[in-house]
Design a protein around this motif. Structure first.
Motif, short mmCIF file in Angstrom:
data_model
loop_
_atom_site.label_atom_id
_atom_site.label_comp_id
_atom_site.label_asym_id
_atom_site.label_seq_id
_atom_site.Cartn_x
_atom_site.Cartn_y
_atom_site.Cartn_z
N ILE A 138 10.86 4.93 -6.50
CA ILE A 138 9.54 4.43 -6.11
C ILE A 138 9.36 4.46 -4.60
O ILE A 138 8.29 4.81 -4.10
CB ILE A 138 9.32 2.99 -6.65
N MET A 139 10.42 4.16 -3.88
CA MET A 139 10.34 4.28 -2.42
C MET A 139 9.98 5.71 -2.02
O MET A 139 9.15 5.93 -1.12
CB MET A 139 11.68 3.89 -1.78
N LYS A 174 10.87 -7.65 8.79
CA LYS A 174 9.48 -7.35 9.14
C LYS A 174 8.80 -8.55 9.77
O LYS A 174 9.21 -9.67 9.52
CB LYS A 174 8.69 -6.88 7.91
N GLN A 216 4.43 2.64 9.14
CA GLN A 216 4.32 1.45 8.27
C GLN A 216 5.37 1.50 7.15
O GLN A 216 5.94 0.47 6.79
CB GLN A 216 2.90 1.37 7.67
N PHE A 217 5.62 2.71 6.64
CA PHE A 217 6.68 2.89 5.64
C PHE A 217 8.01 2.37 6.19
O PHE A 217 8.75 1.66 5.51
CB PHE A 217 6.78 4.37 5.26
N THR A 268 16.19 -0.80 -0.24
CA THR A 268 15.39 -0.92 -1.46
C THR A 268 16.33 -0.94 -2.66
O THR A 268 17.46 -0.46 -2.57
CB THR A 268 14.39 0.24 -1.62
N ASP A 269 15.82 -1.50 -3.77
CA ASP A 269 16.60 -1.40 -5.00
C ASP A 269 15.99 -0.36 -5.94
O ASP A 269 16.40 -0.24 -7.09
CB ASP A 269 16.71 -2.76 -5.69
N ASN A 270 14.98 0.37 -5.45
CA ASN A 270 14.36 1.40 -6.28
C ASN A 270 14.01 2.61 -5.42
O ASN A 270 12.89 2.74 -4.91
CB ASN A 270 13.11 0.84 -6.97
N LYS A 309 8.45 0.22 8.59
CA LYS A 309 8.40 -1.24 8.71
C LYS A 309 8.71 -1.90 7.37
O LYS A 309 9.43 -2.89 7.29
CB LYS A 309 7.01 -1.69 9.17
N LEU A 310 8.13 -1.33 6.30
CA LEU A 310 8.26 -1.94 4.98
C LEU A 310 9.67 -1.81 4.43
O LEU A 310 10.19 -2.73 3.80
CB LEU A 310 7.27 -1.28 4.00
N TYR A 311 10.27 -0.64 4.63
CA TYR A 311 11.56 -0.37 4.02
C TYR A 311 12.71 -0.43 5.03
O TYR A 311 13.87 -0.32 4.64
CB TYR A 311 11.55 1.00 3.35
N GLY A 312 12.37 -0.54 6.31
CA GLY A 312 13.41 -0.50 7.34
C GLY A 312 14.33 -1.70 7.28
O GLY A 312 13.98 -2.75 6.75
N LEU A 347 8.37 7.86 -3.86
CA LEU A 347 6.95 8.04 -4.22
C LEU A 347 6.06 7.47 -3.11
O LEU A 347 5.05 8.08 -2.74
CB LEU A 347 6.66 7.33 -5.55
N HIS A 348 6.45 6.33 -2.57
CA HIS A 348 5.68 5.71 -1.48
C HIS A 348 5.72 6.56 -0.22
O HIS A 348 4.77 6.56 0.56
CB HIS A 348 6.21 4.30 -1.19
#
Lengths: 206, 206
Positions: B160-161, B206, B196-197, B155-157, B199-202, B163-164
């Motif tokens: 926020i990651m 995806k 799912q987190f 991620t570049d943030n 999957k999204l950030y791994g 927070l997610h």
DNA sequence: GTCTATAAGAAGATAGAC
DNA sequence: GTCTATCTTCTTATAGAC
């Protein structure tokens, strides 16, 4: 507004600030501009005032839910609206939801009162969870589901995607309820959240 | 446990169930097994009991924070631990955090008490936000930052990651506080969330 | 429907014996 | 340190005049 309604209104304001037990019948009467005994001509007890507030809110919630499900039923119309939605629209949608929850006077006071009284009575806890967790997840799940159907968002688990969309909003809401001075930074975080949400779930390759 | 400490313990239990105003000094004394007047030999007022609970919790939080930042300072050691972390480890991490917050007796009672009393006093609101929002975000941000540095998450943030990652845990925590019967379904949702987190950030496409 | 006066009871805190 | 007895104050609620 008639006296009977003003009593509910002032009572809700006070209950939201101090909680039920710390608000005295005389306080409520004072705010209304009458003496405490006069108040008993309108409600037979302090508890009856509280119950009337809950009752009235139930009515509002029901109306709100019906309004939403009327739109929801006509999914083709809604789908048309959300056909050409982009990231900026999504940010606007989330921000407006957030600001409504935070600034609608009745909503805000009622949420604070429920927050304080939620462990006092199982029914109140259920109202809280329904109103601020289950119903928003259900409604937003429907909306986001439309966006998935349109191919605007991509996921194989809409309910978790909805949780990812809503739970940061919920967290920031509770922060601002406790400390309104954090509104500005929360709005900034909210926007960042939604833009990153859109990157994660959006159709475009990340 | 000596009487002075038992008073705090029983008072906290009652405050978490009913809120400060609805707990009577006699109730606390009853639970401890003494009469109300005896209680005034240990604390000079009901408020002093409440203040002592807050004071003690501040101490515990401080110790906790120090323990965390000691680990945090030695980032190379932590990085080593999180080098080979996979999705199942991440699920375990999140579940353990959730169960600790939910089942640690002192933590749970104190959180409930703060939830009830947060609007009563600005200081209490600040303690709540620090303990259940800002500190977890800060600590988990550090951990997840390590995973990003290792290339395990992308991620570049990071904030926020984080927070997610955390806000669904927070939301589910408040649900279970209100209704413990939802623990099982919440744990299921929590696991789905983290998978799912991941999957999204791994790192994997995806 | 509003008021003043007041009853009825609850709850925090203290006095003083043991 | 704990008790019984008691004080004081606060708070809900009612009575009855206007």
């Amino acid at each position: 507004m008639d006296t009977k309604q003003r009593i509910l209104d002032e009572a809700l304001t006070l209950f939201a600030q101090k909680g039920y037990a710390d608000v005295y019948v005389a306080d409520i009467a004072d705010k209304v501009g009458i003496k405490a005994p006069s108040l008993y001509k309108h409600y037979r007890s302090k508890q009856a005032i509280f119950d009337a507030i809950i009752e009235e809110m139930n009515g509002r919630f029901l109306m709100q839910a019906q309004a939403l499900s009327i739109n929801g039923a006509d999914a083709t119309a809604d789908a048309e609206i959300y056909k050409h939605i982009d990231e900026d629209h999504l940010v606007k949608l989330g921000t407006e939801l957030f600001m409504y929850y935070l600034n609608d006077d009745y909503t805000r006071r009622f949420r604070k009162m429920l927050t304080i009284e939620q462990f006092h009575d199982k029914d109140l806890a259920d109202v809280y969870t329904k109103q601020y967790i289950d119903d928003p997840l259900s409604y937003q799940g429907m909306l986001l589901g439309l966006l998935v159907a349109q191919g605007i968002l991509v996921t194989d688990n809409v309910s978790i995607m909805t949780l990812h969309f809503y739970s940061p909003i919920y967290l920031l809401l509770t922060v601002c309820d406790r400390d309104p001075s954090r509104l500005e930074s929360s709005l900034k975080t909210l926007e960042e959240h939604i833009r990153q949400f859109n990157k994660l779930y959006g159709r475009t390759i990340k």
